[in-house]
Design a protein around this motif. Structure first.
Motif, PDB file in Angstrom:
ATOM      1  N   SER A  32      35.994  42.484  25.126  1.00  0.00           N
ATOM      2  CA  SER A  32      36.762  41.423  25.442  1.00  0.00           C
ATOM      3  C   SER A  32      37.789  41.764  26.821  1.00  0.00           C
ATOM      4  O   SER A  32      37.832  42.703  27.132  1.00  0.00           O
ATOM      5  CB  SER A  32      37.953  41.306  24.386  1.00  0.00           C
ATOM      6  N   THR A  33      37.955  40.530  27.407  1.00  0.00           N
ATOM      7  CA  THR A  33      38.473  40.685  28.460  1.00  0.00           C
ATOM      8  C   THR A  33      40.005  40.185  28.148  1.00  0.00           C
ATOM      9  O   THR A  33      40.252  39.678  27.270  1.00  0.00           O
ATOM     10  CB  THR A  33      38.270  39.446  29.711  1.00  0.00           C
ATOM     11  N   PRO A  34      40.884  40.536  29.256  1.00  0.00           N
ATOM     12  CA  PRO A  34      42.339  40.098  28.845  1.00  0.00           C
ATOM     13  C   PRO A  34      42.402  38.522  28.624  1.00  0.00           C
ATOM     14  O   PRO A  34      43.385  38.021  27.986  1.00  0.00           O
ATOM     15  CB  PRO A  34      43.258  40.419  30.079  1.00  0.00           C
ATOM     16  N   GLU A  35      41.656  37.711  29.385  1.00  0.00           N
ATOM     17  CA  GLU A  35      41.655  36.366  29.137  1.00  0.00           C
ATOM     18  C   GLU A  35      41.152  35.625  27.748  1.00  0.00           C
ATOM     19  O   GLU A  35      41.258  34.599  27.391  1.00  0.00           O
ATOM     20  CB  GLU A  35      40.753  35.564  30.238  1.00  0.00           C
ATOM     21  N   GLY A  36      40.617  36.811  26.830  1.00  0.00           N
ATOM     22  CA  GLY A  36      39.950  36.238  25.652  1.00  0.00           C
ATOM     23  C   GLY A  36      38.495  36.112  25.691  1.00  0.00           C
ATOM     24  O   GLY A  36      38.273  35.511  24.744  1.00  0.00           O
ATOM     25  N   GLU A  37      37.945  36.173  26.651  1.00  0.00           N
ATOM     26  CA  GLU A  37      36.380  35.942  26.780  1.00  0.00           C
ATOM     27  C   GLU A  37      35.541  37.292  26.147  1.00  0.00           C
ATOM     28  O   GLU A  37      36.114  38.328  26.580  1.00  0.00           O
ATOM     29  CB  GLU A  37      35.991  35.906  28.295  1.00  0.00           C
ATOM     30  N   TRP A  38      34.684  37.087  25.290  1.00  0.00           N
ATOM     31  CA  TRP A  38      33.809  38.097  24.679  1.00  0.00           C
ATOM     32  C   TRP A  38      32.573  37.973  25.173  1.00  0.00           C
ATOM     33  O   TRP A  38      31.949  37.035  25.329  1.00  0.00           O
ATOM     34  CB  TRP A  38      33.858  37.797  23.185  1.00  0.00           C
ATOM     35  N   THR A  39      31.919  39.280  25.329  1.00  0.00           N
ATOM     36  CA  THR A  39      30.446  39.525  25.541  1.00  0.00           C
ATOM     37  C   THR A  39      30.044  40.447  24.756  1.00  0.00           C
ATOM     38  O   THR A  39      30.430  41.364  24.306  1.00  0.00           O
ATOM     39  CB  THR A  39      30.471  39.851  27.177  1.00  0.00           C
ATOM     40  N   VAL A  40      28.619  40.546  24.570  1.00  0.00           N
ATOM     41  CA  VAL A  40      27.860  41.537  23.885  1.00  0.00           C
ATOM     42  C   VAL A  40      26.637  42.085  24.636  1.00  0.00           C
ATOM     43  O   VAL A  40      26.270  41.293  25.516  1.00  0.00           O
ATOM     44  CB  VAL A  40      27.243  40.884  22.640  1.00  0.00           C
TER      45      VAL A  40
END
Length: 186
Positions: free
Chosen positions: A110-118
């Motif tokens: 999770s980035t601080p901006e709330g974007e998620w990756t896997v």
């Protein structure tokens, strides 16, 4: 660079890329990014080497052990695409050959901006490389994980939600100001 036996928390002989150097007075001062990782870690010169280690000897084959998880004989499990329906079972193309269990590592970021990756590793092969995941899907997944993991994910999702609510409030104020200016223009 490669890690020596003195390096803690990494496999000796694994490779890494040097990212930066800090002052020696501050302790571990060589910052590296281990191969296959996005993390930057600090090590001392004793924990790193520029000499490529000799390849590790291949272990002798062990007798095949029964896998910890095995689908019913002659079937393999096909994963769910988009979570719409339960897994389907299909006949295995080779009933005589058993596949050995493979370690699978799934990393959510999770980035601080709330974007998620896997990111997914099957054995040593990266099969999915930092693919975006909708935050709502991560929230639904968190409900099925151990409570500590779900709580950590929940904190990140709540912070992202608060940032989005603040952004919506700001955009509404800007829209209202633009509409007033438009009305004033006739």
């Amino acid at each position: 660079m490669w890690f020596t036996e003195a390096a803690v928390g990494v496999d000796p002989g694994a490779s890494a890329k040097v990212v930066a150097f800090d002052e020696p007075a501050e302790g571990d001062y060589i910052q590296v990014r281990p191969t296959g990782s996005r993390d930057v870690l600090s090590f001392s010169p004793a924990e790193l080497t520029t000499v490529k280690p000799a390849p590790k000897p291949k272990p002798a084959p062990r007798p095949a052990a029964a896998p910890q998880f095995a689908p019913p004989s002659g079937e393999v499990v096909v994963g769910i695409e988009g979570g719409a329906e339960p897994p389907k079972r299909q006949p295995s193309p080779s009933r005589s050959r058993k596949q050995q269990p493979v370690e699978i590592t799934v990393t959510l970021h999770s980035t601080p901006e709330g974007e998620w990756t896997v990111d997914v590793l099957v054995g040593k092969k990266r099969t999915v490389r930092w693919v975006p995941v909708p935050a709502g899907e991560v929230g639904r997944l968190a409900k099925h994980l151990p409570s500590e993991v779900g709580e950590a994910i929940g904190v990140a999702l709540e912070a992202a939600k608060e940032r989005q609510e603040l952004r919506v409030t700001q955009l509404k104020a800007e829209l209202e100001a633009a509409q007033r200016a438009l009305r004033d223009l006739g």
